[in-house]
Design a protein around this motif. Structure first.
Motif, PDB file in Angstrom:
ATOM      1  N   HIS A 116     -31.777  24.939  48.089  1.00 47.91           N
ATOM      2  CA  HIS A 116     -31.245  26.240  47.670  1.00 47.91           C
ATOM      3  C   HIS A 116     -29.746  26.266  47.334  1.00 47.91           C
ATOM      4  CE1 HIS A 116     -29.999  28.038  51.840  1.00 47.91           C
ATOM      5  NE2 HIS A 116     -29.777  26.732  51.810  1.00 47.91           N
ATOM      6  N   ASP A 154     -32.677  31.060  55.395  1.00 45.31           N
ATOM      7  CA  ASP A 154     -31.771  30.002  55.877  1.00 45.31           C
ATOM      8  C   ASP A 154     -30.453  30.652  56.337  1.00 45.31           C
ATOM      9  OD1 ASP A 154     -31.456  26.742  55.352  1.00 45.31           O
ATOM     10  OD2 ASP A 154     -29.535  27.798  55.288  1.00 45.31           O
ATOM     11  N   VAL A 155     -29.760  30.004  57.272  1.00 45.65           N
ATOM     12  CA  VAL A 155     -28.510  30.595  57.787  1.00 45.65           C
ATOM     13  C   VAL A 155     -27.407  30.585  56.724  1.00 45.65           C
ATOM     14  CG1 VAL A 155     -27.332  28.555  58.732  1.00 45.65           C
ATOM     15  CG2 VAL A 155     -27.157  30.754  59.916  1.00 45.65           C
ATOM     16  N   HIS A 156     -27.571  29.735  55.722  1.00 44.63           N
ATOM     17  CA  HIS A 156     -26.585  29.664  54.638  1.00 44.63           C
ATOM     18  C   HIS A 156     -27.073  30.421  53.413  1.00 44.63           C
ATOM     19  CE1 HIS A 156     -26.069  25.892  57.068  1.00 44.63           C
ATOM     20  NE2 HIS A 156     -24.851  26.403  57.108  1.00 44.63           N
ATOM     21  N   ASP A 241     -31.910  26.770  60.307  1.00 40.57           N
ATOM     22  CA  ASP A 241     -30.601  26.546  60.909  1.00 40.57           C
ATOM     23  C   ASP A 241     -29.950  27.829  61.427  1.00 40.57           C
ATOM     24  OD1 ASP A 241     -30.465  27.336  58.271  1.00 40.57           O
ATOM     25  OD2 ASP A 241     -29.274  25.619  57.592  1.00 40.57           O
ATOM     26  N   GLY A 283     -32.856  24.242  55.241  1.00 39.90           N
ATOM     27  CA  GLY A 283     -32.111  23.538  56.280  1.00 39.90           C
ATOM     28  C   GLY A 283     -32.798  23.587  57.643  1.00 39.90           C
ATOM     29  N   TYR A 285     -31.301  21.605  61.533  1.00 38.30           N
ATOM     30  CA  TYR A 285     -30.644  20.353  61.935  1.00 38.30           C
ATOM     31  C   TYR A 285     -30.747  20.035  63.424  1.00 38.30           C
ATOM     32  CZ  TYR A 285     -29.282  21.281  57.249  1.00 38.30           C
ATOM     33  OH  TYR A 285     -29.363  21.569  55.914  1.00 38.30           O
TER      34      TYR A 285
END
Ligand SMILES: [Zn+2]
Length: 336
Positions: A116, A154-156, A241, A283, A285
């Protein structure tokens, strides 16, 4: 790559890598050709090189791996669409009797590299090809599914996906992410441009946001925006994430959060678009949290109980007043 049938998981194997035309529907010819060339050189020399400052690595198999990741999502789109059309035909044949009809199975591509952040002209943020963008364009062109909803949890911020579709009114992109985290985009005021104005919705959550915050965002922003948009298919950029254990960011989702989101997005796909729903990995991790959270997404989609009785009270308090301000702002901007 998994095809989620009612109460069972079916692994799809033997799918093809994405065809070049599907990739260049999103990425420039020059980028794809350069990537192929660099991958071939790396294979010859046995080298790993850094192609972008995140850093994003390229090895001898990167071009092939990225094409296979996009191909996995495409194969799931094909299978989910075929299953939904079969169910529609069965429902029509039984002249409107809904008895015995089952929900369309959802798909989940457990693919790497993620996609993304990747830009039309280059790699970014561990991402090589924009898997979700490639799948969205493919669904439109191959299957005539004109209106595509992409939900990115996603956190981003999914800046690459936003770049691809920011002027396209037929793709509604909704991103929830941690405010001011990498890559710094995804402000509430970024709403799309030109004809696409209003078809990009950003919900930047304050650090520390968790289970309550994302479910509130779902209720007051994601769900009403999706109902208004009326998608033909839903694609989920499913990053993990935002989990509290993840080392890269500062939100506090837990595996039960992904169970709740999986259940909600499945119900919405059943309501709005014949159950056509494909998740794909972005993501994530902390590998234990990633595995538990993906499994709980499946359980949510399947209507099963969550596997993890994690106590949310162990986490820090969520900044719910700030969250409410963010959600009110999104509602105001988008008329929800
Ligand atoms: Zn991420």
């Amino acid at each position: 790559m998994l095809f989620i049938e009612w109460l069972q998981l079916v692994e799809l194997t033997g799918f093809a890598p994405a065809e070049r035309a599907a990739i260049t529907a999103v990425h420039s010819d020059k980028y794809v050709a350069t990537l192929e060339k660099l991958s071939a050189i790396s294979a010859d020399c046995g080298e790993t090189r850094i192609v972008e400052s995140a850093p994003t690595y390229l090895t001898g198999t990167t071009s092939r791996d990225a094409s296979r990741a996009a191909g996995a999502v495409i194969a799931l789109v094909d299978n989910v669409v075929a299953a939904s059309r079969q169910r529609e035909a069965e429902a029509a044949a039984s002249s409107g009797s809904s008895s015995g009809s089952s929900s369309t199975p959802a798909g989940f591509a457990i693919c790497r590299p993620p996609g993304h952040h990747s830009l039309p002209s280059g790699a970014m943020g561990f991402c090589i090809f924009g898997n979700v963008s490639i799948a969205a364009r493919y669904a439109q062109r191959q299957h005539g599914l004109q209106r595509v909803l992409i939900f990115d949890w996603d956190v981003h911020h999914g800046n690459g996906t936003q770049d691809v579709f920011e002027s396209d009114p037929d793709v509604l992109f909704i991103s929830t992410h941690q405010a001011n985290a990498y890559p710094g985009t995804g402000k509430a005021a970024e709403v799309g441009v030109g004809d696409g104005e209003g078809a990009t919705i950003n919900v930047p959550l304050p650090g520390g946001s968790g289970h309550e915050a994302i479910l509130a965002a779902w209720e007051v922003v994601v769900e009403p925006a999706a109902r208004r948009f009326k998608p033909d298919i839903i694609l989920v950029s499913a990053g993990y994430d935002a989990h509290w254990a993840d080392p890269l960011a500062g939100l506090q989702f837990c595996s039960a959060t992904y169970h709740a989101l999986g259940a909600r997005v499945k119900a919405l796909a059943d309501e709005l678009c014949g159950g056509r729903l494909v998740f794909l990995l972005e993501g994530g991790y902390d590998l234990d949290a990633l595995g538990q959270s993906v499994a709980n997404t499946f359980l949510g989609v399947l209507g099963e109980a969550p596997s993890d009785a994690f106590d949310r009270k162990l986490l820090g308090e969520e900044p719910l007043e700030k969250v409410q301000q963010v959600l009110l702002e999104a509602q105001r901007i988008h008329g929800l």
